[in-house]
Structures are given as structure tokens and as C-alpha cells.
Design a protein around this motif. Structure first.
Motif, PDB file in Angstrom:
ATOM      1  N   SER A  53      46.174  38.138  36.035  1.00 37.36           N
ATOM      2  CA  SER A  53      45.698  38.352  37.526  1.00 37.36           C
ATOM      3  C   SER A  53      46.363  37.368  38.550  1.00 37.36           C
ATOM      4  N   LYS A  54      47.334  36.439  37.958  1.00 41.06           N
ATOM      5  CA  LYS A  54      48.119  35.843  38.816  1.00 41.06           C
ATOM      6  C   LYS A  54      49.502  36.210  38.926  1.00 41.06           C
ATOM      7  N   ALA A 105      49.784  34.707  44.295  1.00 39.83           N
ATOM      8  CA  ALA A 105      48.710  35.390  44.614  1.00 39.83           C
ATOM      9  C   ALA A 105      47.686  35.634  43.506  1.00 39.83           C
ATOM     10  N   SER A 123      43.663  37.600  42.020  1.00 40.24           N
ATOM     11  CA  SER A 123      42.587  38.137  42.461  1.00 40.24           C
ATOM     12  C   SER A 123      41.266  37.889  41.415  1.00 40.24           C
ATOM     13  N   GLY A 124      40.136  37.706  41.678  1.00 42.26           N
ATOM     14  CA  GLY A 124      38.843  37.456  41.064  1.00 42.26           C
ATOM     15  C   GLY A 124      38.190  36.378  41.668  1.00 42.26           C
ATOM     16  N   GLN A 166      36.769  32.949  43.022  1.00 38.50           N
ATOM     17  CA  GLN A 166      37.518  31.729  43.185  1.00 38.50           C
ATOM     18  C   GLN A 166      36.561  30.560  42.829  1.00 38.50           C
ATOM     19  N   VAL A 214      41.036  30.605  39.990  1.00 37.66           N
ATOM     20  CA  VAL A 214      40.710  32.016  40.306  1.00 37.66           C
ATOM     21  C   VAL A 214      40.613  32.727  38.901  1.00 37.66           C
TER      22      VAL A 214
END
Length: 141
Positions: A12-13, A32, A34-35, A37, A140
Motif C-alpha cells: 500500500s506504499k 504515498a 493508503s489506509g 493513519q 499507514v
């Protein structure tokens, strides 16, 4: 933008590496992710009872990183989820002079996770007089 996840251990990174830029060593220019924090407050080199066991810089770095790992674990996270790390140092010369030792402790505690946007700044002092380093982290999951 570079979509490699080299050394991140987490798909996800995404490492952000502009074309033509020199490859950084030991960190990423940008990440960048997502997920969920996770924000870890500045940790210093004291133990769980808020007591310093050493005044040695590298020992304090080790304990600080162990403290970060412990807080991350409370969120079900680990070093592979770290996206941003800010180091506050009272002596940048000691940090530079002992860089190899710091790197060894980093790898010992956090592993080979370098897909992290890092900053390091020298400060006049930290809130705890015996503290030589404080590190805050964003992860994240």
C-alpha cells in the motif's frame, strides 16, 4: 513517480522518486500510502517507566526506536507501515559522527525498511534534559 515498493514490505506504499533525481540512501524522497493513519508522538530514549537507562546517544536511539515499535504495535502496525519519520537531535555532529552505529541500531530494531520520508533537524534542547534524540512517526496500515 516511481511505483516501486522496494524495501517497504507493504504494497500500500508507493515510493515517490522524481525522474533524474539521485537515489537517496536510507530514506525516500516521498511516500504515498493508503489506509488507516497512525500518528506516534515524539518518543525519546527512556524506558516504559519514563527512566533513562543510558546517556549514550546510540543507546537512546535504540530505546527510542523500540518505543516507536511498541506504540505502533498498539495499532496493529509495524516498521513496514512507517511512511514518515522526523528526528530531533540536540547534536547533529554526534548523529553524523556515529552514523554507522545509528544505521546498525536502526536495522536491528526496524529492519530494512527505508521507504520512509525522513527529516532530521538539530534543536537547542528537548523537553527532557537527558534526552539526546526525539523521533515522531506517521504510519499507514
Amino acid at each position: 513517480m516511481n511505483d516501486q515498493n522496494k524495501n517497504s514490505g507493504d504494497q500500500s506504499k508507493q515510493i515517490l522518486q522524481p525522474a533524474g533525481w539521485a537515489q537517496p540512501r536510507g530514506y525516500a524522497n516521498g511516500v504515498a500510502a493508503s489506509g488507516r493513519q497512525v500518528f506516534v508522538a515524539g518518543q525519546i530514549g527512556w524506558n516504559a517507566q519514563c527512566q533513562f537507562e543510558s546517556d549514550d546517544f546510540v543507546d537512546q536511539v535504540r530505546q527510542t526506536l523500540l518505543n516507536i515499535k511498541a506504540v505502533l504495535a498498539e495499532a496493529g502496525a509495524g516498521p513496514e507501515h512507517i511512511t514518515r519519520m522526523t528526528w530531533y537531535l540536540v547534536d547533529k555532529r554526534e548523529y553524523i559522527a556515529r552514523g554507522r552505529e545509528v544505521g546498525a541500531v536502526y536495522r536491528e530494531v526496524l529492519g530494512q525498511h527505508y521507504a520512509i520520508a525522513m527529516s532530521a533537524v538539530q534543536v537547542v534542547a528537548l523537553m527532557e534534559d537527558r534526552a539526546k534524540v526525539e523521533i515522531e512517526v506517521t504510519a499507514v496500515v
